[in-house]
Scaffold this active site. Structure first.
Site, PDB file in Angstrom:
ATOM      1  N   LYS A 170      65.673  70.544  40.681  1.00 28.85           N
ATOM      2  CA  LYS A 170      66.874  71.092  39.644  1.00 28.85           C
ATOM      3  C   LYS A 170      66.943  72.953  39.049  1.00 28.85           C
ATOM      4  O   LYS A 170      66.872  72.363  37.828  1.00 28.85           O
ATOM      5  CB  LYS A 170      67.859  70.316  38.963  1.00 28.85           C
ATOM      6  CG  LYS A 170      69.496  70.545  38.796  1.00 28.85           C
ATOM      7  CD  LYS A 170      69.970  70.661  37.759  1.00 28.85           C
ATOM      8  CE  LYS A 170      70.375  71.442  36.670  1.00 28.85           C
ATOM      9  NZ  LYS A 170      70.830  73.872  36.510  1.00 28.85           N
ATOM     10  N   GLU A 245      59.167  70.537  27.170  1.00 34.54           N
ATOM     11  CA  GLU A 245      58.601  72.442  27.159  1.00 34.54           C
ATOM     12  C   GLU A 245      60.368  73.038  26.085  1.00 34.54           C
ATOM     13  O   GLU A 245      60.912  73.284  27.073  1.00 34.54           O
ATOM     14  CB  GLU A 245      58.545  72.828  27.849  1.00 34.54           C
ATOM     15  CG  GLU A 245      57.614  74.284  27.352  1.00 34.54           C
ATOM     16  CD  GLU A 245      58.098  75.130  27.151  1.00 34.54           C
ATOM     17  OE1 GLU A 245      58.947  75.562  25.907  1.00 34.54           O
ATOM     18  OE2 GLU A 245      58.484  76.004  28.314  1.00 34.54           O
ATOM     19  N   CYS A 279      61.064  81.084  24.704  1.00 34.43           N
ATOM     20  CA  CYS A 279      60.503  80.217  23.555  1.00 34.43           C
ATOM     21  C   CYS A 279      59.650  80.565  23.104  1.00 34.43           C
ATOM     22  O   CYS A 279      59.169  79.822  21.848  1.00 34.43           O
ATOM     23  CB  CYS A 279      60.353  78.617  24.838  1.00 34.43           C
ATOM     24  SG  CYS A 279      58.828  78.993  26.322  1.00 34.43           S
ATOM     25  N   GLU A 378      65.816  79.089  16.218  1.00 38.36           N
ATOM     26  CA  GLU A 378      65.577  79.681  17.735  1.00 38.36           C
ATOM     27  C   GLU A 378      67.050  80.826  18.145  1.00 38.36           C
ATOM     28  O   GLU A 378      67.872  80.027  18.566  1.00 38.36           O
ATOM     29  CB  GLU A 378      65.633  79.163  19.125  1.00 38.36           C
ATOM     30  CG  GLU A 378      65.027  80.156  20.104  1.00 38.36           C
ATOM     31  CD  GLU A 378      64.341  78.984  20.819  1.00 38.36           C
ATOM     32  OE1 GLU A 378      65.081  77.586  22.246  1.00 38.36           O
ATOM     33  OE2 GLU A 378      62.850  79.168  21.900  1.00 38.36           O
TER      34      GLU A 378
HETATM   35  P1  NDP Z   1      69.740  74.365  28.294  1.00 40.53           P
HETATM   36  O1  NDP Z   1      68.825  73.638  27.663  1.00 40.53           O
HETATM   37  O2  NDP Z   1      70.674  73.657  28.422  1.00 40.53           O
HETATM   38  O3  NDP Z   1      69.693  75.010  30.116  1.00 40.53           O
HETATM   39  C1  NDP Z   1      68.391  74.508  30.454  1.00 40.53           C
HETATM   40  C2  NDP Z   1      68.143  73.345  31.851  1.00 40.53           C
HETATM   41  O4  NDP Z   1      68.845  72.517  31.439  1.00 40.53           O
HETATM   42  C3  NDP Z   1      69.290  74.060  33.172  1.00 40.53           C
HETATM   43  O5  NDP Z   1      69.219  73.915  34.633  1.00 40.53           O
HETATM   44  C4  NDP Z   1      70.684  73.639  32.477  1.00 40.53           C
HETATM   45  O6  NDP Z   1      71.073  72.952  33.842  1.00 40.53           O
HETATM   46  C5  NDP Z   1      69.752  71.908  31.938  1.00 40.53           C
HETATM   47  N1  NDP Z   1      70.737  71.138  31.924  1.00 40.53           N
HETATM   48  C6  NDP Z   1      72.265  71.168  30.725  1.00 40.53           C
HETATM   49  N2  NDP Z   1      72.703  69.953  30.077  1.00 40.53           N
HETATM   50  C7  NDP Z   1      71.325  68.973  30.713  1.00 40.53           C
HETATM   51  C8  NDP Z   1      71.988  67.885  31.118  1.00 40.53           C
HETATM   52  N3  NDP Z   1      72.534  67.027  30.067  1.00 40.53           N
HETATM   53  N4  NDP Z   1      70.786  66.868  31.557  1.00 40.53           N
HETATM   54  C9  NDP Z   1      69.841  67.227  32.169  1.00 40.53           C
HETATM   55  N5  NDP Z   1      69.827  68.812  32.706  1.00 40.53           N
HETATM   56  C10 NDP Z   1      70.879  69.756  32.388  1.00 40.53           C
HETATM   57  O7  NDP Z   1      69.911  75.566  27.791  1.00 40.53           O
HETATM   58  P2  NDP Z   1      70.780  76.433  27.684  1.00 40.53           P
HETATM   59  O8  NDP Z   1      70.968  77.944  28.739  1.00 40.53           O
HETATM   60  O9  NDP Z   1      72.099  76.272  26.834  1.00 40.53           O
HETATM   61  O10 NDP Z   1      70.051  77.455  26.647  1.00 40.53           O
HETATM   62  C11 NDP Z   1      70.596  77.388  25.125  1.00 40.53           C
HETATM   63  C12 NDP Z   1      69.153  77.775  23.482  1.00 40.53           C
HETATM   64  O11 NDP Z   1      68.249  76.510  24.705  1.00 40.53           O
HETATM   65  C13 NDP Z   1      68.818  79.108  24.290  1.00 40.53           C
HETATM   66  O12 NDP Z   1      69.346  79.551  23.135  1.00 40.53           O
HETATM   67  C14 NDP Z   1      67.771  78.578  23.805  1.00 40.53           C
HETATM   68  O13 NDP Z   1      67.721  78.773  22.246  1.00 40.53           O
HETATM   69  C15 NDP Z   1      66.817  77.058  24.186  1.00 40.53           C
HETATM   70  N6  NDP Z   1      66.003  77.479  25.691  1.00 40.53           N
HETATM   71  C16 NDP Z   1      64.857  77.673  25.888  1.00 40.53           C
HETATM   72  C17 NDP Z   1      64.010  77.633  26.913  1.00 40.53           C
HETATM   73  C18 NDP Z   1      62.915  77.302  27.164  1.00 40.53           C
HETATM   74  O14 NDP Z   1      62.049  78.290  27.314  1.00 40.53           O
HETATM   75  N7  NDP Z   1      61.910  76.371  26.239  1.00 40.53           N
HETATM   76  C19 NDP Z   1      64.493  77.998  28.265  1.00 40.53           C
HETATM   77  C20 NDP Z   1      66.018  77.875  27.652  1.00 40.53           C
HETATM   78  C21 NDP Z   1      67.137  77.995  26.929  1.00 40.53           C
HETATM   79  P3  NDP Z   1      72.687  74.765  34.000  1.00 40.53           P
HETATM   80  O15 NDP Z   1      71.992  74.994  34.963  1.00 40.53           O
HETATM   81  O16 NDP Z   1      74.306  73.487  33.853  1.00 40.53           O
HETATM   82  O17 NDP Z   1      72.652  75.334  32.695  1.00 40.53           O
END
Ligand code: NDP
Length: 474
Positions: A170, A245, A279, A378
């Site tokens: 996904k 991660e 990240c 972050e």
């Molecule tokens: P999320 O953690 O929400 O999104 C990452 C993925 O998880 C997307 O595919 C998202 O789907 C999915 N997701 C969202 N909710 C759920 C759930 N309940 N169960 C399973 N999967 C889910 O990140 P955000 O986009 O909201 O970003 C918010 C913050 O997260 C950023 O500001 C940053 O601090 C951190 N982040 C860290 C990353 C890293 O590389 N470690 C990468 C991205 C964000 P959908 O497509 O619907 O959004």
């Protein structure tokens, strides 16, 4: 306008069982650039069933077959280089040069390095006269974020193929199109039907469905800590293995013998690359107190060499943030920072002349202490913090005073101090003097930065179970 309202299941692009769609917005123009399906649980079940059906044959494929599939993917990926660059620039807002040098190259690197790692990977070992077998873990669920559309997907997919694990992916709904290109490439590479499936949709429906699915044996997730926590809770219901991660608040320790200009360039590059949505970026810059003024001046001098603007324009180093939500989040952190620290450059609002698009002002805070919100959480935007230290012991204490442990950086001249810093920072990856990323090293974090490792042979191990066979010679 891309209209890709289909899922890739069992080797076919099929219609969703639901009628809802999700708009994908170009963050530089704020215009809808395409639509994808908002998948349903029924779509997910079909994808998981396809993966489960192919598991017995895919997990028994030979090493040679898997290496060939990975090589075929590399060839297919290279053929679509220009399209990848354009798609990632439009869906993420990465400048064309960043889409090519960072995003395109990292995706490519993961597929070719997984093939290389597999060449010398042993699925059977003799230990004290007994045999240890490494077997495919089962069906894997992959949930990826938007900040590196090909890197995050490719590292997971490449490791899963190398381990013979069928997957359901996904991708992030903000940046789904590069992942959908990967599905086409994997299909053309001859990977068996059902071994790679892609279901688009929301995290709350498809992501949640993956982490709680009874027929998914392993979940690999990259994203926020809060979602990582939910995934672990869901996975606990079926004692499913998870690899996470998550975020970071990595320190960059500028040693007292460092070249100030080089150190400032490194700090600015961390905050500006991918608009700070990385990240592993260093976002706490620790400088000796005696160097503070000089360092602040050097940062201000170097910032204009990272111009912010239209990601499709030549010479632009930093594009917009990925979405309005992300822009709002970053603004709220800048507001907090303005209350608790000294604003050196930037601030709230949009940069002059960039009112359309989710552009943020590059912002540097100084006089920051490590207990401030901007030093602990972050931010994921073009924002950095300058802290000072009086001894290396103190610098290391500050560096480790965080819930995270993804990365650490050191800049200076003394190799003894590099060793000291590398051994004492509690993080999964340490980089000395901006040495380029090498795919042979694993990627992953200590503490709340996650569980498990990705990349190369470490990545492959995550998709395997270990079986100990006593009494059978290997
Ligand atoms: P999320 O953690 O929400 O999104 C990452 C993925 O998880 C997307 O595919 C998202 O789907 C999915 N997701 C969202 N909710 C759920 C759930 N309940 N169960 C399973 N999967 C889910 O990140 P955000 O986009 O909201 O970003 C918010 C913050 O997260 C950023 O500001 C940053 O601090 C951190 N982040 C860290 C990353 C890293 O590389 N470690 C990468 C991205 C964000 P959908 O497509 O619907 O959004």
């Amino acid at each position: 306008m891309r209209n890709q309202v289909k899922h890739f299941i069992n080797g076919e692009w099929i219609e969703s069982t639901g009628s809802e769609t999700i708009d994908v917005v170009n963050p530089a123009t704020e215009e809808v650039m395409g639509k994808i399906s908002s998948g349903t649980n029924e779509d997910l079940n079909k994808a998981v069933a396809a993966a489960k059906a192919v598991l017995p044959t895919f997990s028994n494929s030979t090493k040679e077959e898997r290496i060939q599939w990975l090589h075929n993917i590399v060839e297919g990926y290279k053929k679509r280089k220009d399209e990848f660059i354009e798609v990632m620039t439009d869906e993420l807002g990465a400048p064309l040069s960043v889409s090519e040098e960072v995003h395109y190259n990292m995706g490519l690197g993961h597929f070719s390095h997984a093939a290389e790692a597999l060449e010398s990977f042993s699925f059977s070992e003799n230990r004290g006269g007994h045999t240890v077998l490494k077997e495919t873990i089962g069906v894997s669920g992959l949930i990826t974020p938007w900040n590196f559309p090909t890197n995050q997907t490719s590292t997971k997919i490449a490791s899963a193929i190398a381990a013979g694990s069928p997957v359901v992916l996904k991708p992030a709904s903000k940046t789904p199109f590069a992942a959908m290109m990967l599905a086409e490439i994997i299909d053309e590479a001859g990977v068996p039907k059902g071994a790679f499936n892609l279901v688009n949709g929301t995290g709350s429906e498809i992501g949640d469905g993956i982490s709680s699915h009874r027929d998914i044996d392993f979940v690999s997730f990259t994203g926020s800590g809060s979602v990582g926590e939910k995934i672990m809770q869901n996975a606990a219901q079926t004692i499913k293995k998870v690899a996470l991660e998550l975020g970071g608040k990595s320190p960059l320790i500028v040693l007292d013998d460092a070249n100030v200009e080089e150190a400032a360039k490194s700090a600015v590059s961390h905050m500006m690359t991918n608009t700070g949505q990385v990240c592993s970026a260093a976002t706490r810059i620790l400088v000796p107190t005696s160097m503070k003024t000089q360092f602040e001046e050097a940062v201000q001098k170097v910032l204009p060499s990272f111009p912010v603007g239209d990601p499709r324009k030549e010479g632009i180093a930093t594009g917009p943030l990925v979405s309005e939500d992300q822009w709002d989040t970053v603004q709220s952190y800048i507001e907090k920072g303005e209350k608790e620290a000294t604003l050196l450059v930037g601030g709230t609002g949009k940069p002059e002349g960039l009112e359309k698009g989710y552009f943020a002002k590059p912002t540097v805070f100084t006089d920051v202490s490590n207990d401030m919100v901007i030093a602990q959480e972050e931010i994921f935007g073009p924002v950095t913090t300058i802290l000072t230290y009086d001894s290396l012991d103190q610098a290391l204490e500050i560096a480790n005073d965080t819930i995270y442990g993804l990365a650490g950086y050191v800049i200076g001249k003394n190799p003894e101090k590099f060793r000291d810093v590398a051994s004492r920072i509690k993080a999964g990856r340490i980089t000395v003097n901006d040495t380029a990323t090498d795919f042979h090293g694993p990627f992953g974090g200590y503490k709340q930065s996650g569980i498990g490792r990705e990349w190369g042979d470490f990545g492959i191990e995550e998709y395997l179970e270990v079986k100990s066979v006593h009494g059978m010679p290997s």
